[in-house]
Design an enzyme around this catalytic site. Structure first.
Site, PDB file in Angstrom:
ATOM      1  N   PHE A   1      13.704  63.308  56.654  1.00  0.00           N
ATOM      2  CA  PHE A   1      13.274  64.531  55.980  1.00  0.00           C
ATOM      3  C   PHE A   1      14.507  65.392  55.712  1.00  0.00           C
ATOM      4  O   PHE A   1      15.216  65.766  56.644  1.00  0.00           O
ATOM      5  CB  PHE A   1      12.255  65.278  56.830  1.00  0.00           C
ATOM      6  CG  PHE A   1      11.588  66.377  56.059  1.00  0.00           C
ATOM      7  CD1 PHE A   1      10.586  66.090  55.137  1.00  0.00           C
ATOM      8  CD2 PHE A   1      11.977  67.697  56.227  1.00  0.00           C
ATOM      9  CE1 PHE A   1       9.986  67.092  54.407  1.00  0.00           C
ATOM     10  CE2 PHE A   1      11.374  68.709  55.496  1.00  0.00           C
ATOM     11  CZ  PHE A   1      10.376  68.408  54.586  1.00  0.00           C
TER      12      PHE A   1
ATOM     13  N   ASP B   1       9.540  60.498  47.040  1.00  0.00           N
ATOM     14  CA  ASP B   1       9.394  59.913  48.376  1.00  0.00           C
ATOM     15  C   ASP B   1       8.459  58.707  48.249  1.00  0.00           C
ATOM     16  O   ASP B   1       8.901  57.610  47.923  1.00  0.00           O
ATOM     17  CB  ASP B   1       8.867  61.015  49.301  1.00  0.00           C
ATOM     18  CG  ASP B   1       8.654  60.585  50.736  1.00  0.00           C
ATOM     19  OD1 ASP B   1       8.872  59.412  51.054  1.00  0.00           O
ATOM     20  OD2 ASP B   1       8.248  61.425  51.565  1.00  0.00           O
TER      21      ASP B   1
ATOM     22  N   GLU C   1      12.684  66.605  38.875  1.00  0.00           N
ATOM     23  CA  GLU C   1      12.062  66.660  40.212  1.00  0.00           C
ATOM     24  C   GLU C   1      13.155  66.647  41.287  1.00  0.00           C
ATOM     25  O   GLU C   1      14.255  66.138  41.056  1.00  0.00           O
ATOM     26  CB  GLU C   1      11.135  65.426  40.313  1.00  0.00           C
ATOM     27  CG  GLU C   1      10.508  65.125  41.635  1.00  0.00           C
ATOM     28  CD  GLU C   1       9.485  66.131  42.086  1.00  0.00           C
ATOM     29  OE1 GLU C   1       9.863  67.300  42.279  1.00  0.00           O
ATOM     30  OE2 GLU C   1       8.314  65.744  42.283  1.00  0.00           O
ATOM     31  N   ASP C   2      12.862  67.205  42.459  1.00  0.00           N
ATOM     32  CA  ASP C   2      13.842  67.197  43.540  1.00  0.00           C
ATOM     33  C   ASP C   2      13.947  65.834  44.217  1.00  0.00           C
ATOM     34  O   ASP C   2      15.015  65.283  44.386  1.00  0.00           O
ATOM     35  CB  ASP C   2      13.529  68.298  44.579  1.00  0.00           C
ATOM     36  CG  ASP C   2      12.101  68.248  45.116  1.00  0.00           C
ATOM     37  OD1 ASP C   2      11.296  67.404  44.654  1.00  0.00           O
ATOM     38  OD2 ASP C   2      11.777  69.060  46.001  1.00  0.00           O
TER      39      ASP C   2
ATOM     40  N   ARG D   1      15.454  76.585  51.401  1.00  0.00           N
ATOM     41  CA  ARG D   1      15.780  76.492  49.965  1.00  0.00           C
ATOM     42  C   ARG D   1      17.091  77.231  49.707  1.00  0.00           C
ATOM     43  O   ARG D   1      17.825  76.916  48.786  1.00  0.00           O
ATOM     44  CB  ARG D   1      14.666  77.122  49.116  1.00  0.00           C
ATOM     45  CG  ARG D   1      13.340  76.382  49.194  1.00  0.00           C
ATOM     46  CD  ARG D   1      12.434  76.788  48.038  1.00  0.00           C
ATOM     47  NE  ARG D   1      11.024  76.591  48.318  1.00  0.00           N
ATOM     48  CZ  ARG D   1      10.362  75.450  48.125  1.00  0.00           C
ATOM     49  NH1 ARG D   1      10.990  74.400  47.662  1.00  0.00           N
ATOM     50  NH2 ARG D   1       9.076  75.370  48.403  1.00  0.00           N
TER      51      ARG D   1
HETATM   52  P1  5GP Z   1       5.924  61.947  47.190  1.00  0.00           P
HETATM   53  O1  5GP Z   1       4.599  62.173  46.516  1.00  0.00           O
HETATM   54  O2  5GP Z   1       6.887  61.156  46.324  1.00  0.00           O
HETATM   55  O3  5GP Z   1       5.734  61.296  48.537  1.00  0.00           O
HETATM   56  O4  5GP Z   1       6.598  63.342  47.501  1.00  0.00           O
HETATM   57  C1  5GP Z   1       6.370  64.417  46.671  1.00  0.00           C
HETATM   58  C2  5GP Z   1       7.075  65.682  47.071  1.00  0.00           C
HETATM   59  O5  5GP Z   1       7.123  65.865  48.490  1.00  0.00           O
HETATM   60  C3  5GP Z   1       8.505  65.767  46.647  1.00  0.00           C
HETATM   61  O6  5GP Z   1       8.649  66.086  45.302  1.00  0.00           O
HETATM   62  C4  5GP Z   1       9.000  66.896  47.548  1.00  0.00           C
HETATM   63  O7  5GP Z   1       8.649  68.138  47.018  1.00  0.00           O
HETATM   64  C5  5GP Z   1       8.265  66.600  48.844  1.00  0.00           C
HETATM   65  N1  5GP Z   1       9.144  65.799  49.722  1.00  0.00           N
HETATM   66  C6  5GP Z   1       9.170  64.469  49.922  1.00  0.00           C
HETATM   67  N2  5GP Z   1      10.124  64.103  50.793  1.00  0.00           N
HETATM   68  C7  5GP Z   1      10.758  65.243  51.147  1.00  0.00           C
HETATM   69  C8  5GP Z   1      11.874  65.530  52.012  1.00  0.00           C
HETATM   70  O8  5GP Z   1      12.526  64.675  52.642  1.00  0.00           O
HETATM   71  N3  5GP Z   1      12.217  66.844  52.121  1.00  0.00           N
HETATM   72  C9  5GP Z   1      11.563  67.837  51.461  1.00  0.00           C
HETATM   73  N4  5GP Z   1      11.991  69.075  51.665  1.00  0.00           N
HETATM   74  N5  5GP Z   1      10.530  67.608  50.634  1.00  0.00           N
HETATM   75  C10 5GP Z   1      10.126  66.317  50.477  1.00  0.00           C
HETATM   76 MG    MG Z   2       9.130  68.041  44.458  1.00  0.00          MG
END
Ligand code: 5GP
Ligand code: MG
Length: 219
Positions: free
Chosen positions: A188, A139, A135-136, A201
């Site tokens: 972000f 959050d 995963e990238d 990207r």
């Molecule tokens: P979560 O469910 O953990 O809050 O976030 C899920 C997804 O939201 C991450 O896998 C990512 O794709 C996107 N995301 C969360 N924070 C960021 C951020 O700071 N930048 C970007 N580009 N995507 C984010």
């Molecule tokens: Mg992601």
């Protein structure tokens, strides 16, 4: 909270680097504030993560599951380093196969709170397997929790998660991946596969977006 291997922690006071010190595409020059994690550092950290993962999971066939779209660059580089370890080991090496899933949860820079699985038809291939989710960024952790629940329905033998980034945020549900590249402040970030409404990207460093960029590419 599960224990995970140590990672590079980027502090709240860390300002990153001036854009002019790095090569940034001209089309994004005014859309970014700072370079946060340069590409070279991402790669060096990823190489070490590959070693940790192989030490932990390398006794078995590994099915690497890429979470699209954001995870594609990290996935490609991580697997490249894992393949190199396989190729350079005289004593043991393991087959690796790849699968893909696409999750959507963000609009602009806000989590919608609702996680949609767009492409989940490869999941039956995970039954009985040692799965590495790639995963990238984690959050809040909601997307990963949802994905792990979904995977459970397909009875994999073991599931481990590698995330390039983990955000320090009060919105976290407390989930921590097994392998983490960097822990970052609650900002972000874009680049190296991470997008803002599909833009950025195509930027090799991880950067913080500027107000101009936020306005320009808002949905
Ligand atoms: P979560 O469910 O953990 O809050 O976030 C899920 C997804 O939201 C991450 O896998 C990512 O794709 C996107 N995301 C969360 N924070 C960021 C951020 O700071 N930048 C970007 N580009 N995507 C984010
Ligand atoms: Mg992601």
């Amino acid at each position: 909270m599960a224990t995970s291997s140590p990672c590079i922690v980027i502090g709240d006071e860390d300002q990153g680097y001036d854009l002019d010190l790095f090569c940034v595409p001209k089309h994004y020059a005014s859309d970014l504030e700072r370079v946060y994690i340069p590409h070279g550092l991402i790669l060096d950290r990823t190489e070490r993560l590959a070693r940790e993962i192989m030490k932990d999971m390398g006794g078995h066939h590994v099915v690497a599951l890429c979470v699209l779209k954001g995870g594609y660059k990290f996935f490609a580089d991580l697997l490249g380093y894992m393949e190199a370890l396989n190729g350079n080991s005289e004593s043991c090496s393991v087959p690796m196969t790849v699968e893909f899933i696409r999750l959507v949860s963000y609009c602009d820079d806000q989590s919608t709170g609702e996680i949609k699985v767009i492409r989940g038809d490869d999941l039956p291939a995970l039954t009985g397997k040692h799965v590495l989710i790639v995963e990238d960024i984690v959050d809040t952790g909601k997307a990963m929790k949802t994905l792990l629940e979904l995977l459970k329905l397909h009875n994999p033998q073991i599931v481990k998660v590698a995330s390039l980034l983990v955000k320090r945020t009060p919105r976290s549900v407390g989930y921590r991946p097994d392998f983490v590249g960097f822990e970052v402040p609650d900002k972000f970030v874009v680049g190296y596969g991470l997008d803002y409404n599909e833009y950025f990207r195509d930027l090799k460093h991880i950067c913080v977006i500027s107000e101009t960029g936020r306005e320009k590419y808002k949905s």
